[in-house]
Design a protein around this motif. Structure first.
Motif, PDB file in Angstrom:
ATOM      1  N   ARG A  66       6.629  -3.877   5.210  1.00 12.89           N
ATOM      2  CA  ARG A  66       6.296  -4.547   6.255  1.00 12.89           C
ATOM      3  C   ARG A  66       4.799  -4.326   6.457  1.00 12.89           C
ATOM      4  NH1 ARG A  66       8.710  -2.616  11.924  1.00 12.89           N
ATOM      5  NH2 ARG A  66      10.394  -2.790  10.675  1.00 12.89           N
ATOM      6  N   ASN A  67       4.328  -3.027   6.281  1.00 15.31           N
ATOM      7  CA  ASN A  67       2.934  -2.577   6.564  1.00 15.31           C
ATOM      8  C   ASN A  67       1.973  -2.738   5.430  1.00 15.31           C
ATOM      9  OD1 ASN A  67       2.865  -2.174   9.345  1.00 15.31           O
ATOM     10  ND2 ASN A  67       4.230  -0.525   9.064  1.00 15.31           N
ATOM     11  N   THR A  68       2.507  -3.156   4.094  1.00 19.71           N
ATOM     12  CA  THR A  68       1.776  -3.178   3.121  1.00 19.71           C
ATOM     13  C   THR A  68       0.567  -4.178   2.947  1.00 19.71           C
ATOM     14  OG1 THR A  68       3.763  -2.916   1.456  1.00 19.71           O
ATOM     15  CG2 THR A  68       1.700  -3.828   0.636  1.00 19.71           C
ATOM     16  N   ILE A  69       0.814  -5.103   3.970  1.00 23.85           N
ATOM     17  CA  ILE A  69      -0.633  -6.138   4.299  1.00 23.85           C
ATOM     18  C   ILE A  69      -1.608  -5.239   4.763  1.00 23.85           C
ATOM     19  CG2 ILE A  69       0.306  -6.330   6.726  1.00 23.85           C
ATOM     20  CD1 ILE A  69      -0.555  -9.518   6.316  1.00 23.85           C
ATOM     21  N   ALA A  70      -1.431  -4.104   5.476  1.00 27.86           N
ATOM     22  CA  ALA A  70      -2.784  -3.570   5.964  1.00 27.86           C
ATOM     23  C   ALA A  70      -3.519  -2.799   4.925  1.00 27.86           C
ATOM     24  CB  ALA A  70      -2.072  -2.263   6.998  1.00 27.86           C
ATOM     25  N   GLN A  71      -2.862  -2.348   3.904  1.00 25.08           N
ATOM     26  CA  GLN A  71      -3.564  -1.814   2.678  1.00 25.08           C
ATOM     27  C   GLN A  71      -3.928  -2.935   1.831  1.00 25.08           C
ATOM     28  OE1 GLN A  71      -0.526  -0.104   3.583  1.00 25.08           O
ATOM     29  NE2 GLN A  71      -1.956   1.232   4.349  1.00 25.08           N
ATOM     30  N   ALA A  72      -3.295  -3.891   1.763  1.00 26.69           N
ATOM     31  CA  ALA A  72      -3.731  -5.257   1.046  1.00 26.69           C
ATOM     32  C   ALA A  72      -5.005  -6.053   1.557  1.00 26.69           C
ATOM     33  CB  ALA A  72      -2.719  -6.409   0.704  1.00 26.69           C
ATOM     34  N   ARG A  73      -5.019  -5.730   2.856  1.00 31.32           N
ATOM     35  CA  ARG A  73      -6.511  -6.262   3.556  1.00 31.32           C
ATOM     36  C   ARG A  73      -7.664  -5.239   3.051  1.00 31.32           C
ATOM     37  NH1 ARG A  73      -8.004  -5.449  10.088  1.00 31.32           N
ATOM     38  NH2 ARG A  73      -9.045  -7.463  10.099  1.00 31.32           N
ATOM     39  N   LEU A  74      -7.491  -4.248   2.520  1.00 31.24           N
ATOM     40  CA  LEU A  74      -8.624  -3.516   2.112  1.00 31.24           C
ATOM     41  C   LEU A  74      -9.089  -3.711   0.470  1.00 31.24           C
ATOM     42  CD1 LEU A  74      -7.759   0.168   3.694  1.00 31.24           C
ATOM     43  CD2 LEU A  74      -9.544  -1.551   4.415  1.00 31.24           C
ATOM     44  N   ASP A  75      -8.129  -4.468  -0.032  1.00 28.59           N
ATOM     45  CA  ASP A  75      -8.298  -4.943  -1.410  1.00 28.59           C
ATOM     46  C   ASP A  75      -8.497  -6.434  -1.614  1.00 28.59           C
ATOM     47  OD1 ASP A  75      -8.303  -4.178  -4.286  1.00 28.59           O
ATOM     48  OD2 ASP A  75      -6.415  -5.551  -4.425  1.00 28.59           O
ATOM     49  N   ASN A  76      -9.205  -7.071  -0.660  1.00 29.81           N
ATOM     50  CA  ASN A  76      -9.624  -8.468  -0.673  1.00 29.81           C
ATOM     51  C   ASN A  76      -8.662  -9.411  -0.287  1.00 29.81           C
ATOM     52  OD1 ASN A  76     -12.333  -7.553  -1.392  1.00 29.81           O
ATOM     53  ND2 ASN A  76     -11.550  -7.304  -3.338  1.00 29.81           N
ATOM     54  N   LEU A  77      -7.592  -9.079   0.557  1.00 28.13           N
ATOM     55  CA  LEU A  77      -6.446 -10.085   0.676  1.00 28.13           C
ATOM     56  C   LEU A  77      -7.002 -11.141   1.661  1.00 28.13           C
ATOM     57  CD1 LEU A  77      -2.827  -9.706   1.797  1.00 28.13           C
ATOM     58  CD2 LEU A  77      -4.359 -10.430   3.514  1.00 28.13           C
ATOM     59  N   GLU A  78      -8.029 -10.861   2.627  1.00 23.27           N
ATOM     60  CA  GLU A  78      -8.349 -11.719   3.371  1.00 23.27           C
ATOM     61  C   GLU A  78      -9.307 -12.740   2.604  1.00 23.27           C
ATOM     62  OE1 GLU A  78      -9.095 -10.112   7.798  1.00 23.27           O
ATOM     63  OE2 GLU A  78      -9.892  -8.708   6.177  1.00 23.27           O
ATOM     64  N   LEU A 195      -2.106   5.951  -0.395  1.00 23.65           N
ATOM     65  CA  LEU A 195      -1.983   6.762  -1.656  1.00 23.65           C
ATOM     66  C   LEU A 195      -1.402   5.836  -2.779  1.00 23.65           C
ATOM     67  CD1 LEU A 195      -0.938  10.172  -0.696  1.00 23.65           C
ATOM     68  CD2 LEU A 195      -3.370   9.455  -0.920  1.00 23.65           C
ATOM     69  N   ILE A 196      -0.334   5.144  -2.340  1.00 28.39           N
ATOM     70  CA  ILE A 196       0.418   4.131  -3.300  1.00 28.39           C
ATOM     71  C   ILE A 196      -0.588   3.039  -3.593  1.00 28.39           C
ATOM     72  CG2 ILE A 196       2.377   2.748  -3.390  1.00 28.39           C
ATOM     73  CD1 ILE A 196       4.108   4.640  -1.871  1.00 28.39           C
ATOM     74  N   ALA A 197      -1.386   2.569  -2.553  1.00 24.79           N
ATOM     75  CA  ALA A 197      -2.283   1.489  -2.591  1.00 24.79           C
ATOM     76  C   ALA A 197      -3.278   1.773  -3.695  1.00 24.79           C
ATOM     77  CB  ALA A 197      -2.588   0.966  -1.460  1.00 24.79           C
ATOM     78  N   VAL A 198      -3.659   3.066  -3.307  1.00 27.42           N
ATOM     79  CA  VAL A 198      -5.022   3.529  -4.285  1.00 27.42           C
ATOM     80  C   VAL A 198      -4.667   3.546  -5.812  1.00 27.42           C
ATOM     81  CG1 VAL A 198      -6.444   5.410  -4.929  1.00 27.42           C
ATOM     82  CG2 VAL A 198      -6.117   4.574  -2.457  1.00 27.42           C
ATOM     83  N   ALA A 199      -3.446   3.939  -5.989  1.00 30.77           N
ATOM     84  CA  ALA A 199      -2.942   4.038  -7.315  1.00 30.77           C
ATOM     85  C   ALA A 199      -2.819   2.731  -7.923  1.00 30.77           C
ATOM     86  CB  ALA A 199      -1.406   4.973  -7.561  1.00 30.77           C
ATOM     87  N   THR A 200      -2.324   1.723  -7.342  1.00 27.34           N
ATOM     88  CA  THR A 200      -1.826   0.392  -7.714  1.00 27.34           C
ATOM     89  C   THR A 200      -3.217  -0.274  -7.956  1.00 27.34           C
ATOM     90  OG1 THR A 200       0.216   0.554  -6.434  1.00 27.34           O
ATOM     91  CG2 THR A 200      -0.633  -1.727  -7.095  1.00 27.34           C
ATOM     92  N   PHE A 201      -4.067  -0.191  -6.904  1.00 28.58           N
ATOM     93  CA  PHE A 201      -5.539  -0.960  -7.106  1.00 28.58           C
ATOM     94  C   PHE A 201      -6.198  -0.295  -8.237  1.00 28.58           C
ATOM     95  CE2 PHE A 201      -5.373  -1.488  -2.099  1.00 28.58           C
ATOM     96  CZ  PHE A 201      -4.390  -2.340  -2.277  1.00 28.58           C
ATOM     97  N   THR A 203      -5.324   1.020 -10.948  1.00 25.97           N
ATOM     98  CA  THR A 203      -4.424   0.978 -12.351  1.00 25.97           C
ATOM     99  C   THR A 203      -4.054  -0.326 -12.664  1.00 25.97           C
ATOM    100  OG1 THR A 203      -2.231   1.467 -11.523  1.00 25.97           O
ATOM    101  CG2 THR A 203      -3.732   3.413 -12.253  1.00 25.97           C
ATOM    102  N   LEU A 204      -3.729  -1.363 -11.686  1.00 26.69           N
ATOM    103  CA  LEU A 204      -3.156  -2.657 -12.087  1.00 26.69           C
ATOM    104  C   LEU A 204      -4.023  -3.634 -11.685  1.00 26.69           C
ATOM    105  CD1 LEU A 204       0.644  -2.094 -11.103  1.00 26.69           C
ATOM    106  CD2 LEU A 204      -0.380  -2.123 -13.334  1.00 26.69           C
ATOM    107  N   SER A 205      -4.975  -3.654 -10.888  1.00 27.50           N
ATOM    108  CA  SER A 205      -5.968  -4.732 -10.448  1.00 27.50           C
ATOM    109  C   SER A 205      -6.186  -5.482 -11.617  1.00 27.50           C
ATOM    110  CB  SER A 205      -7.117  -4.119  -9.763  1.00 27.50           C
ATOM    111  OG  SER A 205      -6.992  -3.746  -8.569  1.00 27.50           O
ATOM    112  N   ASP A 206      -6.113  -6.799 -11.464  1.00 27.72           N
ATOM    113  CA  ASP A 206      -6.522  -7.818 -12.425  1.00 27.72           C
ATOM    114  C   ASP A 206      -5.782  -7.749 -13.856  1.00 27.72           C
ATOM    115  OD1 ASP A 206      -8.353  -9.059 -10.865  1.00 27.72           O
ATOM    116  OD2 ASP A 206      -9.971  -7.647 -11.415  1.00 27.72           O
ATOM    117  N   VAL A 207      -4.603  -6.815 -13.998  1.00 27.57           N
ATOM    118  CA  VAL A 207      -3.822  -6.863 -15.031  1.00 27.57           C
ATOM    119  C   VAL A 207      -2.947  -8.054 -15.057  1.00 27.57           C
ATOM    120  CG1 VAL A 207      -1.827  -5.778 -16.081  1.00 27.57           C
ATOM    121  CG2 VAL A 207      -3.655  -4.416 -15.271  1.00 27.57           C
ATOM    122  N   HIS A 208      -2.985  -8.643 -16.320  1.00 26.03           N
ATOM    123  CA  HIS A 208      -2.567 -10.263 -16.294  1.00 26.03           C
ATOM    124  C   HIS A 208      -3.059 -11.256 -15.534  1.00 26.03           C
ATOM    125  CE1 HIS A 208       0.275  -8.295 -19.331  1.00 26.03           C
ATOM    126  NE2 HIS A 208       0.988  -7.556 -18.542  1.00 26.03           N
ATOM    127  N   GLY A 209      -4.111 -10.856 -15.170  1.00 27.16           N
ATOM    128  CA  GLY A 209      -4.871 -11.921 -14.017  1.00 27.16           C
ATOM    129  C   GLY A 209      -4.370 -11.984 -12.779  1.00 27.16           C
TER     130      GLY A 209
END
Length: 480
Positions: A66-78, A195-201, A203-209
């Motif tokens: 439910r709250n993944t959107i709060a972390q996604a906001r810090l990775d340019n979701l908006e 912490l999960i968001a940091v690890a994902t951002f 290691t996986l940002s832009d992987v496979h586009g």
């Protein structure tokens, strides 16, 4: 007093007196007693081993998704979706519209006994896993609003269903602790989500586009689906219908709740239970209390933003969100343990929400980085700690029938979660870094919660005196 009511009270007097004599123990002020029978202790241990880890994992993922959107906001979701103005806030709020619509019907279904709760909750979890993962596919504001709305509908059955399930198996003295442990799933999810968001951002940002925030929704949705399958096997159904309990254990599980329920009545169906719930005026004070409490917790969806106002980088901000929630998770379990052990609610709510109010005030009056970060520990720990106390109080006070208990819990949860529709608008970016409007409102919400607790305490004391005045001298009494 009607003949039926006299019969019910007489049955409870007999049950309590027999229980007291058999256990050789003194009852507390409400007629509750700690368990000492080895068979009962073994049963509770078995229930804990099967139920608690499963519900905890489900709640952890429920809140994480439910709250993944709060972390996604810090990775340019908006910027990726072209969100402007209050559109992000609307996407937060719209989830709770769907969430509120489904909670009462869902618990009415569960209370009937016609649908196995284990299967029902597991299937609902599968659906919300798929919907959450589909957030990775959206490309504009409209798509995000639709996904968030349907995610609210899919997630709605879980929490009120979990509260009802626990109330079917645990007594008044046991329930607050289990609810606190369950609620720690929420808190830990919030603490480690960064912490999960940091690890994902990283290691996986832009992987496979695919951008990092999209990967985050895909990964978390996939894990949720797997846990949903396991939950169907591990969760119980109603006490007399749980197949992994022996016949003797099923009967014991059922009888210990019967003997612990104030004013126990015969189950009359979901519709009758709904009418019983809405005709009990105490329900509305519980609704107000829990609504004010969750309004004070409205900082949750904006916690990374609030921490970000301290002036650190994105990575440091996400890491700093973790410690306050870890501390609040421990505080919640401690408060739940002491509330259950002492069978006390009012002072636990007063002290916890008082600490939260102090935290909100500090956040309002200073821009000192250390003081503001310390305030995050205070308001997170204080506000989150009382959730299990309030909901356990609802179950213990409004549980005369299985259906009334289920529907009362869902109504309280619906009214309380309505706060998440309007609280996001208390945190506009233009109010940073102090967020004076939000923190001032949160202080008022905390004080209001305390006032409701004391009002209910006085009400229940008078009810107990009235019952004793009617000649009900040995029956169970309401705890406060």
């Amino acid at each position: 007093m009607s003949d039926d009511k006299k019969h019910v009270d007489a049955a409870h007097i007999e049950q309590v007196d027999v229980l007291k004599e058999s256990l050789g123990q003194d009852l507390d002020y409400s007629g509750a007693v700690s368990k000492s029978d080895p068979k009962e202790i073994a049963l509770v241990r078995k229930l804990d081993f099967r139920i608690m880890p499963t519900l905890w994992a489900m709640y952890f993922l429920n809140y994480l998704d439910r709250n993944t959107i709060a972390q996604a906001r810090l990775d340019n979701l908006e910027s990726d979706l072209g969100l402007e103005g209050n559109q992000y806030n609307t996407c937060i709020s719209i989830l709770f519209v769907g969430y509120l619509l489904m909670q009462i019907p869902s618990n009415m279904i569960m209370s009937t006994g016609k649908v196995p709760p284990s299967t029902y909750m597991g299937v609902c979890m599968m659906v919300w896993a798929v919907v959450s993962a589909c957030t990775a596919l959206v490309h504009d504001y409209k798509g995000l609003v639709l996904v968030r709305f349907f995610l609210g509908i899919a997630e709605a059955p879980y929490y009120p269903g979990a509260l009802f399930m626990l109330s079917l198996f645990y007594t008044r003295k046991e329930l607050a602790t289990r609810l606190a442990i369950l609620y720690s799933g929420n808190i830990i999810a919030t603490s480690v989500s960064g912490l999960i968001a940091v690890a994902t951002f990283n290691t996986l940002s832009d992987v496979h586009g695919i951008s990092g925030w999209r990967w985050l929704f895909i990964i978390e949705g996939s894990v949720t689906f797997g846990i949903a399958i396991i939950s169907i096997i591990l969760l119980p159904n109603h006490p007399l219908k749980t197949t992994w309990l022996t016949p003797e254990e099923r009967e014991l599980a059922h009888q210990r709740i019967v003997r612990d329920t104030v004013g126990m009545e015969e189950n009359k169906g979901a519709r009758a239970g709904f009418m019983q719930a809405i005709r009990d005026p105490r329900l509305y004070l519980f609704c107000l209390m829990q609504n004010l409490h969750l309004s004070a917790c409205g900082f949750n969806n904006f916690f990374p933003t609030v921490i970000g106002s301290l002036g650190f980088s994105r990575t440091i901000t996400l890491v700093l969100t973790c410690p306050p929630y870890l501390v609040s998770g421990v505080a919640g379990v401690v408060v739940g343990l002491t509330s259950g052990k002492l069978n006390e609610r009012t002072w636990h709510i007063t002290l916890s929400m008082g600490i939260a109010a102090v935290g909100f005030i500090i956040s309002c009056i200073t821009l000192n980085t250390g003081a503001r970060y310390f305030s995050c520990f205070l308001f997170a720990s204080g506000a989150y700690a009382v959730n299990s106390v309030i909901l356990g109080w609802v179950s213990a006070t409004l549980g005369q029938t299985r259906e009334k208990k289920a529907i009362s819990l869902s109504i309280v949860n619906v009214v309380a979660n309505a706060s998440y529709i309007y609280t996001p608008y208390l945190y506009p970016k233009t109010d940073g870094p102090r967020y004076l409007t939000a923190m001032s409102a949160n202080t008022a919400f905390a004080v209001g919660t305390i006032a409701c607790a004391w009002g209910l305490r006085i009400w229940l004391i008078r009810t107990n005196k009235k019952n004793r005045g009617d000649g009900v001298t040995s029956a169970l009494a309401y705890a406060y």
